[in-house]
Design a protein around this motif. Structure first.
Motif, PDB file in Angstrom:
ATOM      1  N   PRO A 208      43.180  30.571  27.978  1.00  0.00           N
ATOM      2  CA  PRO A 208      43.145  31.997  27.656  1.00  0.00           C
ATOM      3  C   PRO A 208      42.430  32.234  26.326  1.00  0.00           C
ATOM      4  O   PRO A 208      42.661  31.520  25.348  1.00  0.00           O
ATOM      5  CB  PRO A 208      44.621  32.376  27.582  1.00  0.00           C
ATOM      6  CG  PRO A 208      45.286  31.416  28.520  1.00  0.00           C
ATOM      7  CD  PRO A 208      44.533  30.125  28.339  1.00  0.00           C
ATOM      8  N   GLY A 209      41.520  33.217  26.320  1.00  0.00           N
ATOM      9  CA  GLY A 209      40.729  33.527  25.139  1.00  0.00           C
ATOM     10  C   GLY A 209      39.370  32.842  25.119  1.00  0.00           C
ATOM     11  O   GLY A 209      38.501  33.199  24.334  1.00  0.00           O
TER      12      GLY A 209
ATOM     13  N   TRP B 174      44.915  40.894  29.881  1.00  0.00           N
ATOM     14  CA  TRP B 174      43.577  41.443  29.691  1.00  0.00           C
ATOM     15  C   TRP B 174      43.139  41.510  28.234  1.00  0.00           C
ATOM     16  O   TRP B 174      42.015  41.886  27.947  1.00  0.00           O
ATOM     17  CB  TRP B 174      43.460  42.823  30.342  1.00  0.00           C
ATOM     18  CG  TRP B 174      43.303  42.745  31.822  1.00  0.00           C
ATOM     19  CD1 TRP B 174      44.077  43.366  32.747  1.00  0.00           C
ATOM     20  CD2 TRP B 174      42.327  42.008  32.562  1.00  0.00           C
ATOM     21  NE1 TRP B 174      43.643  43.060  34.010  1.00  0.00           N
ATOM     22  CE2 TRP B 174      42.574  42.224  33.927  1.00  0.00           C
ATOM     23  CE3 TRP B 174      41.269  41.175  32.217  1.00  0.00           C
ATOM     24  CZ2 TRP B 174      41.800  41.658  34.935  1.00  0.00           C
ATOM     25  CZ3 TRP B 174      40.510  40.602  33.217  1.00  0.00           C
ATOM     26  CH2 TRP B 174      40.777  40.847  34.547  1.00  0.00           C
ATOM     27  N   GLY B 175      43.969  41.139  27.297  1.00  0.00           N
ATOM     28  CA  GLY B 175      43.549  41.125  25.895  1.00  0.00           C
ATOM     29  C   GLY B 175      42.468  40.078  25.658  1.00  0.00           C
ATOM     30  O   GLY B 175      42.354  39.108  26.412  1.00  0.00           O
ATOM     31  N   GLU B 176      41.660  40.265  24.617  1.00  0.00           N
ATOM     32  CA  GLU B 176      40.564  39.330  24.331  1.00  0.00           C
ATOM     33  C   GLU B 176      41.055  37.895  24.190  1.00  0.00           C
ATOM     34  O   GLU B 176      40.362  36.963  24.546  1.00  0.00           O
ATOM     35  CB  GLU B 176      39.805  39.766  23.072  1.00  0.00           C
ATOM     36  CG  GLU B 176      39.040  41.056  23.226  1.00  0.00           C
ATOM     37  CD  GLU B 176      37.996  41.013  24.339  1.00  0.00           C
ATOM     38  OE1 GLU B 176      37.262  40.011  24.453  1.00  0.00           O
ATOM     39  OE2 GLU B 176      37.920  41.994  25.107  1.00  0.00           O
ATOM     40  N   SER B 177      42.230  37.700  23.643  1.00  0.00           N
ATOM     41  CA  SER B 177      42.748  36.344  23.453  1.00  0.00           C
ATOM     42  C   SER B 177      43.528  35.846  24.663  1.00  0.00           C
ATOM     43  O   SER B 177      44.052  34.738  24.647  1.00  0.00           O
ATOM     44  CB  SER B 177      43.645  36.299  22.215  1.00  0.00           C
ATOM     45  OG  SER B 177      44.783  37.106  22.414  1.00  0.00           O
TER      46      SER B 177
ATOM     47  N   TRP C 133      45.083  35.790  37.861  1.00  0.00           N
ATOM     48  CA  TRP C 133      43.894  35.168  37.273  1.00  0.00           C
ATOM     49  C   TRP C 133      43.544  35.665  35.876  1.00  0.00           C
ATOM     50  O   TRP C 133      43.266  34.867  34.996  1.00  0.00           O
ATOM     51  CB  TRP C 133      42.701  35.353  38.208  1.00  0.00           C
ATOM     52  CG  TRP C 133      42.798  34.477  39.404  1.00  0.00           C
ATOM     53  CD1 TRP C 133      43.100  34.864  40.672  1.00  0.00           C
ATOM     54  CD2 TRP C 133      42.643  33.060  39.443  1.00  0.00           C
ATOM     55  NE1 TRP C 133      43.128  33.778  41.493  1.00  0.00           N
ATOM     56  CE2 TRP C 133      42.858  32.653  40.767  1.00  0.00           C
ATOM     57  CE3 TRP C 133      42.352  32.094  38.494  1.00  0.00           C
ATOM     58  CZ2 TRP C 133      42.772  31.323  41.155  1.00  0.00           C
ATOM     59  CZ3 TRP C 133      42.270  30.772  38.881  1.00  0.00           C
ATOM     60  CH2 TRP C 133      42.476  30.403  40.194  1.00  0.00           C
ATOM     61  N   TYR C 134      43.442  36.946  35.663  1.00  0.00           N
ATOM     62  CA  TYR C 134      42.955  37.495  34.392  1.00  0.00           C
ATOM     63  C   TYR C 134      41.646  36.817  33.982  1.00  0.00           C
ATOM     64  O   TYR C 134      41.508  36.238  32.903  1.00  0.00           O
ATOM     65  CB  TYR C 134      44.001  37.387  33.287  1.00  0.00           C
ATOM     66  CG  TYR C 134      45.198  38.255  33.548  1.00  0.00           C
ATOM     67  CD1 TYR C 134      45.105  39.635  33.396  1.00  0.00           C
ATOM     68  CD2 TYR C 134      46.394  37.710  33.987  1.00  0.00           C
ATOM     69  CE1 TYR C 134      46.201  40.451  33.657  1.00  0.00           C
ATOM     70  CE2 TYR C 134      47.488  38.525  34.256  1.00  0.00           C
ATOM     71  CZ  TYR C 134      47.385  39.888  34.094  1.00  0.00           C
ATOM     72  OH  TYR C 134      48.458  40.683  34.360  1.00  0.00           O
TER      73      TYR C 134
ATOM     74  N   ARG D  49      46.331  36.496  48.634  1.00  0.00           N
ATOM     75  CA  ARG D  49      46.916  37.099  47.445  1.00  0.00           C
ATOM     76  C   ARG D  49      46.016  36.797  46.254  1.00  0.00           C
ATOM     77  O   ARG D  49      45.908  35.650  45.817  1.00  0.00           O
ATOM     78  CB  ARG D  49      48.308  36.549  47.173  1.00  0.00           C
ATOM     79  CG  ARG D  49      48.973  37.266  46.009  1.00  0.00           C
ATOM     80  CD  ARG D  49      50.137  36.469  45.436  1.00  0.00           C
ATOM     81  NE  ARG D  49      50.727  37.146  44.314  1.00  0.00           N
ATOM     82  CZ  ARG D  49      50.194  37.182  43.084  1.00  0.00           C
ATOM     83  NH1 ARG D  49      49.057  36.594  42.842  1.00  0.00           N
ATOM     84  NH2 ARG D  49      50.804  37.817  42.109  1.00  0.00           N
ATOM     85  N   VAL D  50      45.332  37.814  45.762  1.00  0.00           N
ATOM     86  CA  VAL D  50      44.415  37.672  44.630  1.00  0.00           C
ATOM     87  C   VAL D  50      44.696  38.819  43.673  1.00  0.00           C
ATOM     88  O   VAL D  50      44.748  39.976  44.084  1.00  0.00           O
ATOM     89  CB  VAL D  50      42.946  37.710  45.091  1.00  0.00           C
ATOM     90  CG1 VAL D  50      42.015  37.596  43.902  1.00  0.00           C
ATOM     91  CG2 VAL D  50      42.661  36.598  46.091  1.00  0.00           C
ATOM     92  N   ALA D  51      44.873  38.503  42.395  1.00  0.00           N
ATOM     93  CA  ALA D  51      45.201  39.559  41.437  1.00  0.00           C
ATOM     94  C   ALA D  51      44.483  39.339  40.110  1.00  0.00           C
ATOM     95  O   ALA D  51      44.260  38.213  39.683  1.00  0.00           O
ATOM     96  CB  ALA D  51      46.710  39.604  41.206  1.00  0.00           C
TER      97      ALA D  51
END
Length: 183
Positions: free
Chosen positions: A51-52, A79-82, A109-110, A132-134
């Motif tokens: 993440p990030g 959904w944050g940048e980091s 996923w994000y 199932r996809v998110a």
């Protein structure tokens, strides 16, 4: 008290930003350096991005058909940048795929794809969201050789489709998928 809170918040932001990485990827990449001069493979980046992180895609031969959904593939946490993982081209380069596919999984996923080109090959479908996809974003990219998008309830038929939504069963959902400025 308020001043201490602001200092702590700024430190958290700085530490989070310092922990993010840029992974350079090539369709012919090997190894684990993921640097501009020694890029790694996309499969390695999918399994090791955190993440990030930003996965920077270099031009070259097509990346071909890439599937996300393996247990090793990493996901973001928000959904944050980091928190999200971003896949985008190296500045001035134009990576090409023949297909992106997201298979049914319990992962949220994000992941954001920004500025990627898809040129349909024999498969006839540019992006497939199956089961199932998110939490995906597709921004500023082109899919060449398409007729539109289709939603198949159970069994997809192959056609020249840009984006295909495939539900495998009644419990499958596709949610929080953003498609913006795509042709």
């Amino acid at each position: 008290m308020r001043f201490n809170f602001l200092i702590i918040l700024m430190l958290i932001i700085l530490v989070t930003a310092a922990n993010s990485a840029s992974l350079y990827v090539s369709s012919t990449g090997v190894g684990t350096a993921c640097s501009d001069s020694i890029p790694c493979s996309l499969d390695y980046a999918k399994e090791n991005a955190n993440p990030g992180d930003i996965v920077l895609l270099k031009s070259g031969p097509s990346y071909g058909h890439i599937a996300f959904g393996g247990s090793e593939d990493k996901a973001g946490t928000g959904w944050g940048e980091s928190q999200k993982i971003v896949y985008k081209p190296v500045a001035g380069e134009a990576p090409v795929f023949s297909r992106l596919e997201f298979l049914s999984t319990t992962k949220d996923w994000y992941i954001e794809f920004n500025g990627i080109d898809i040129k349909l090959a024999d498969e006839g479908i540019g992006v497939v969201l199956r089961g199932r996809v998110a939490h995906l974003k597709f921004l500023n990219f082109d899919i060449e050789g398409i007729n539109g998008w289709e939603d198949y309830a159970l069994a997809p038929a192959i056609s020249d489709t840009g984006i295909q939504f495939v539900r495998g069963g009644s419990s499958d959902i596709i949610e929080d998928v953003v498609i913006d400025n795509c042709e």
